[in-house]
Design a protein around this motif. Sequence first.
Motif, PDB file in Angstrom:
ATOM      1  N   UNK B 195       2.637  44.995  -7.501  1.00  0.00           N
ATOM      2  CA  UNK B 195       3.956  45.340  -6.969  1.00  0.00           C
ATOM      3  C   UNK B 195       3.908  45.068  -5.464  1.00  0.00           C
ATOM      4  N   UNK B 196       4.500  43.971  -5.056  1.00  0.00           N
ATOM      5  CA  UNK B 196       4.228  43.488  -3.693  1.00  0.00           C
ATOM      6  C   UNK B 196       4.918  44.296  -2.603  1.00  0.00           C
ATOM      7  N   UNK B 197       5.849  45.176  -2.960  1.00  0.00           N
ATOM      8  CA  UNK B 197       6.504  45.987  -1.926  1.00  0.00           C
ATOM      9  C   UNK B 197       5.931  47.403  -1.862  1.00  0.00           C
ATOM     10  N   UNK B 198       4.763  47.613  -2.439  1.00  0.00           N
ATOM     11  CA  UNK B 198       4.266  48.987  -2.566  1.00  0.00           C
ATOM     12  C   UNK B 198       4.030  49.700  -1.235  1.00  0.00           C
ATOM     13  N   UNK B 199       3.735  48.963  -0.173  1.00  0.00           N
ATOM     14  CA  UNK B 199       3.539  49.639   1.118  1.00  0.00           C
ATOM     15  C   UNK B 199       4.571  49.202   2.165  1.00  0.00           C
TER      16      UNK B 199
END
Lengths: 213, 300
Positions: B195-199
């Motif tokens: 999930x590339x938007x996790x941070x």
Amino acid sequence: MDDLNLAMRDRYRNNFLQEVEANVEEGEWAKMCMQCGVCSGSCPFGPHWDHPPQEIFMMIRANKREEVLSSTSMWLCTSCYNCIVRCPREIPITHIMHGLASYAQRLGLAPKEQPTRKFGLMFWDNIEKNGRVNESILGIKLYFMNGFKEGVKTAYKMAPVGWNMLRTKRFNPFALIPFLHKRCKKRSDIQAILRKAQQIENARTVRFGTAGG
Amino acid sequence: MVKKEYMFYPGCTAESLASGSNYMTSVESMCEVLDIQLNEIPDWNCCGASVGYVGGSELPRLALNARNLAIAEQVHPEQDVVATCAACWLGARETRDRLEEDNELMRETNEALAEAGLKYEAKQKVRHMVEVLIEDFGYEELQRHVKKPLDGVKIAGYVGCQTNRPFGIEGESFENPKYLDKFVETMGAEPVEKYDKKVSCCGGGLAFSEPEKSQALIKDIIEAAYDGGADMIVTPCPVCQMNVEIYQDQINQKYQTKFKMPVVYYSTLMAVAYGKSAKQAALGTQIIRAKQLEDIAGRK
Ligand code: SF4
Ligand code: SF4
């Protein structure tokens, strides 16, 4: 506050870096920047900053005092701490951006219409008065921060969001009535602590300021 | 296991009729199962989250946080201070760390606190609830209490900023922390891989003052969750939860999207998996209902 601005400008004439080092939170780190650009590339609102963090550091060294302190840039910091954990020099960039904004504010140079500046002042006012922040009060005040007409427009636009929060019991419609929302009991204690802390800090600025100039 | 006790700092968003009141409800349910007793810091005050710097400079902000910590120290010096809100944790922990290593700041802060007859000595640790779960319990112990595994639910773990930076969780990286995905798995659900938007940042407090710019960030966070096949998003932060959930209608209008993505807390997942009712998991307070969780909670 204008006098403080003039006093500081004269004291650090032609050496804004020294002024930042003496008066801005974590300012003594500013000279450590090696202009790699990682912070600017990591900043969520970066494309909206007139001068992203890397540039701010460059401008501090280039003595661009008025441009830095009156910039809207630092006010776009969301406190995401991306820059801090990525900076190869481990510079506390977030704190310096907050520190610059807050210093500009104290000197009366901060851009008056910047929305986060207004929001932040209301937020702090809420803390000073109540010890806690009440989102419902803050939200309503925020809608009206640009005057009544704008406020009605914003409130109208935000009404569906507000209604949803109300419906799910996550908004307090009675918050504007002082006795119906939670405040700290010992508000006068908090006010006394904050007043004293500010006094100590102000004394420190003058002390270091004199030593530095 | 014996009952564990902590000094608790709930924070402004957790108050009744505030945006994160639902977080509190599910945390209480979770703590009941795990036999955690949270002792609220008496008369705690705001941490000055994110935008506090505008009106409050360095020492006033440190003193503000130190007041909470000094009171906590007075009541139960042997207990850790635990916060559920990312901003509260950050404010309190930063204050503790800075005062502990800087004697001069500590002296000045105590001079301010003396106005209220308080004294701070940095005796206690300041921790996030997530650290308590991982370090004092561990995934295995957390799994032991699962009564209704969250089978068939796919969840994007949105860690966000302040639970992750600048302090983060011991043993996790800043760029790809895995603990939220592990929570999801532990509760029997399926985490979204990569999930590339996790941070990524949701705008934080600036969602109020810079709504358009923040909503552009929020849009990407939700879109990436859909791309990963998520049924819902889970987060450890009350600001992330609110920002990512409540503006979806506005985002849909502006960007012609059709978002309807529920956003819940790790404690919501745990309450449901631990067999609590929809009410005890605060599912009714979702603006975008988490139907799958409601179904599981409703099952006998
Ligand atoms: S990341 Fe650090 S060293 Fe690089 S430009 Fe930014 S402040 Fe300077
Ligand atoms: S902490 Fe502030 S300056 Fe640093 S990357 Fe985030 S928004 Fe930009």
